[in-house]
Scaffold this active site. Structure first.
Site, PDB file in Angstrom:
ATOM      1  N   SER A   1       0.833  -1.095   0.051  1.00  0.00           N
ATOM      2  CA  SER A   1      -0.038   0.027  -0.061  1.00  0.00           C
ATOM      3  C   SER A   1       0.867   1.158   0.114  1.00  0.00           C
ATOM      4  O   SER A   1       0.260   2.547  -0.092  1.00  0.00           O
ATOM      5  CB  SER A   1      -0.978   0.089   1.262  1.00  0.00           C
ATOM      6  OG  SER A   1      -2.135  -0.719   0.926  1.00  0.00           O
TER       7      SER A   1
ATOM      8  N   SER B   1       4.628 -12.245   5.417  1.00  0.00           N
ATOM      9  CA  SER B   1       3.332 -11.233   5.850  1.00  0.00           C
ATOM     10  C   SER B   1       2.343 -12.400   6.501  1.00  0.00           C
ATOM     11  O   SER B   1       2.587 -13.613   6.482  1.00  0.00           O
ATOM     12  CB  SER B   1       2.740 -10.787   4.573  1.00  0.00           C
ATOM     13  OG  SER B   1       2.251 -11.789   3.684  1.00  0.00           O
TER      14      SER B   1
ATOM     15  N   THR C   1      -6.125 -17.225   3.515  1.00  0.00           N
ATOM     16  CA  THR C   1      -4.910 -16.649   3.030  1.00  0.00           C
ATOM     17  C   THR C   1      -4.067 -17.345   1.887  1.00  0.00           C
ATOM     18  O   THR C   1      -3.973 -16.700   0.983  1.00  0.00           O
ATOM     19  CB  THR C   1      -3.552 -16.483   4.383  1.00  0.00           C
ATOM     20  OG1 THR C   1      -4.273 -15.737   5.207  1.00  0.00           O
ATOM     21  CG2 THR C   1      -2.477 -15.714   4.004  1.00  0.00           C
TER      22      THR C   1
ATOM     23  N   SER D   1     -10.143   0.773   2.591  1.00  0.00           N
ATOM     24  CA  SER D   1     -10.674  -0.093   1.636  1.00  0.00           C
ATOM     25  C   SER D   1      -9.597  -0.036   0.285  1.00  0.00           C
ATOM     26  O   SER D   1      -9.500   1.314  -0.240  1.00  0.00           O
ATOM     27  CB  SER D   1     -12.097   0.102   0.834  1.00  0.00           C
ATOM     28  OG  SER D   1     -12.243  -0.795  -0.185  1.00  0.00           O
TER      29      SER D   1
HETATM   30  C1  LIG Z   1      -2.099  -2.505   5.532  1.00  0.00           C
HETATM   31  C2  LIG Z   1      -1.767  -1.887   4.160  1.00  0.00           C
HETATM   32  N1  LIG Z   1      -2.466  -2.386   3.210  1.00  0.00           N
HETATM   33  C3  LIG Z   1      -1.998  -3.026   2.090  1.00  0.00           C
HETATM   34  O1  LIG Z   1      -0.790  -3.007   1.849  1.00  0.00           O
HETATM   35  C4  LIG Z   1      -2.965  -3.739   1.288  1.00  0.00           C
HETATM   36  C5  LIG Z   1      -2.481  -3.693  -0.287  1.00  0.00           C
HETATM   37  N2  LIG Z   1      -2.960  -4.997   1.631  1.00  0.00           N
HETATM   38  C6  LIG Z   1      -4.017  -5.535   1.986  1.00  0.00           C
HETATM   39  O2  LIG Z   1      -5.089  -4.905   2.208  1.00  0.00           O
HETATM   40  C7  LIG Z   1      -3.880  -6.901   2.544  1.00  0.00           C
HETATM   41  C8  LIG Z   1      -4.463  -8.152   1.892  1.00  0.00           C
HETATM   42  C9  LIG Z   1      -4.051  -9.453   2.277  1.00  0.00           C
HETATM   43  C10 LIG Z   1      -2.844  -9.748   2.595  1.00  0.00           C
HETATM   44  C11 LIG Z   1      -2.358 -11.124   3.229  1.00  0.00           C
HETATM   45  N3  LIG Z   1      -3.389 -11.433   4.238  1.00  0.00           N
HETATM   46  C12 LIG Z   1      -4.526 -12.339   4.552  1.00  0.00           C
HETATM   47  O3  LIG Z   1      -4.580 -13.136   3.333  1.00  0.00           O
HETATM   48  C13 LIG Z   1      -5.094 -12.574   5.499  1.00  0.00           C
HETATM   49  N4  LIG Z   1      -6.043 -13.453   5.517  1.00  0.00           N
HETATM   50  C14 LIG Z   1      -1.008 -11.025   3.950  1.00  0.00           C
HETATM   51  O4  LIG Z   1      -0.912 -10.836   5.223  1.00  0.00           O
HETATM   52  O5  LIG Z   1      -0.037 -11.357   2.992  1.00  0.00           O
HETATM   53  C15 LIG Z   1      -2.038  -0.392   4.415  1.00  0.00           C
HETATM   54  O6  LIG Z   1      -2.814  -0.053   3.680  1.00  0.00           O
HETATM   55  O7  LIG Z   1      -1.425   0.263   5.286  1.00  0.00           O
END
Ligand SMILES: C[C@@H](NC(=O)[C@@H](C)NC(=O)CCCC[C@H](NC(=O)C[NH3+])C(=O)[O-])C(=O)O
Length: 351
Positions: A62, A328, A123, A160
């Protein structure tokens, strides 16, 4: 009084803790008035014997949202759109609610449902199902709008990924370019970020890179190598690759006023709380963390399969930190890695 020098021993200890908690490797690069501090711990790829390398590329997740927000805010500064324009004024019929504005999207206040919640409820199966998929941005928005809104537009912060997928569609529409060209022309090229690239839909890295290792939900199950992935589920919300040095330079330039006019930068820095702690805030594609030493730092976190990232800088951009761990889905590693902020900017870990 001058800024405290980074606590190098503390920074190393936090990275070692991250590795001890399950990351094959971790690294951090701090840049400030006193120069550069780099710390690397563990392996670039599990079992490879290859050390972490601050010149190697990794998936920043992100932190991509900040790149997307910069480009869209540049377009606002050029008069191509207004922050309080409805998204549907520019992309007719895209969203089910005409009240959703560009500002709502960039501040996670649109109410658009985050499709990644369902996609990654399990996951590893969720990741394996999409790791080689190529989505259009529109398909991702449709996954979101198939679900009811989470909040009334503008009424509350509700994170989101869909918001920054919409930002990507707006960038393509307003520039007439691909996302890759827009990022390259407006940010990567001008700053000389030679280790940064938006390679979507390619699943491989152009240069030397850190492998990603996804932690399965099942305790004790072996890590899954997640290095090769299109990251198409994230795109303008999370598909950028970069290096610690480039992230330092990007935040230094952004907060130093090199990328946006004063008006747009101040809009980006208009923050609202994201949780009850009072120390976490979100502006436009930018997080603000308030540290224990009465200092606020600005940047973004990243979580994409196999990679955790923290990229933050002081408000003047004079001090910046980029830290990553190559696993992760392991909250203890993510929390430990977040401690690099205190070590880097406050000169000591919280008591
Ligand atoms: C937190 C961060 N968000 C991001 O970077 C966005 C791109 N990532 C996500 O929404 C996490 C998706 C799942 C990852 C997966 N988790 C799962 O699959 C959990 N069931 C993993 O941890 O690799 C932000 O905005 O700060």
């Amino acid at each position: 009084a001058g800024a405290p020098a980074p606590d190098e021993a503390g920074l190393r200890a936090v990275l070692e803790e991250s590795v001890g908690l399950g990351a094959p490797g971790a690294m951090a690069r701090f840049e400030g008035p006193g120069g550069v501090v780099e710390e690397t711990v563990g392996e670039r790829a599990l079992g490879s014997g290859q050390p972490m390398d601050t010149r190697a590329q990794f998936r920043v997740g992100s932190v991509t949202k900040t790149f997307s927000a910069v480009v869209l805010l540049q377009l606002v500064g050029e008069g191509a759109a207004g922050l309080d324009d409805a998204v549907n004024d520019h992309l007719p019929g895209l969203l089910p609610d005409d009240r959703i504005t560009l500002r709502h999207v960039l501040s996670h206040r649109s109410g658009l449902y985050d499709y990644s919640n369902d996609m990654f409820a399990r996951t590893v199966p969720g990741f394996e199902a999409v790791r080689h998929e190529v989505f259009t941005l529109r398909e991702l928005v449709d996954l979101s709008t198939a679900q009811p809104p989470t909040v009334e537009p503008g009424s509350a912060y509700a994170y989101s990924n869909a918001n920054f997928v919409v930002a990507g569609l707006l960038i393509e529409h307003l520039t007439g370019q691909s996302l890759a060209d827009a990022y390259q022309e407006r940010v990567i090229g001008p700053l000389g970020l030679h280790g940064t690239a938006y390679v979507h839909p390619a699943a491989t890295f152009p240069g030397a890179h850190v492998n990603g290792h996804l932690t399965p939900d099942e305790a004790g199950a072996p890590l899954v190598d997640s290095t090769e992935q299109t990251a198409s589920w994230a795109q303008s919300a999370g598909a950028m690759i970069s290096t610690p040095e480039d992230l330092n330079r990007f935040l230094e330039a952004l907060l130093g006023g090199e990328l946006l006019g004063a008006g747009e930068l101040s809009e980006m820095l208009s923050f609202a709380p994201t949780d009850g702690t009072g120390t976490r805030h979100y502006g436009l594609g930018l997080r603000r963390y308030d540290l224990s030493c009465d200092l606020s730092v600005f940047g973004h976190t990243g979580t994409v399969q196999g990679y955790y990232t923290y990229a933050f800088a002081t408000e003047d951009g004079a001090r910046s930190l980029a830290a990553t761990a190559n696993t992760s889905n392991n909250g203890t590693v993510n929390t430990a890695l977040g401690e690099t902020l205190e070590a880097a900017f406050c000169g000591a870990r919280p008591p």
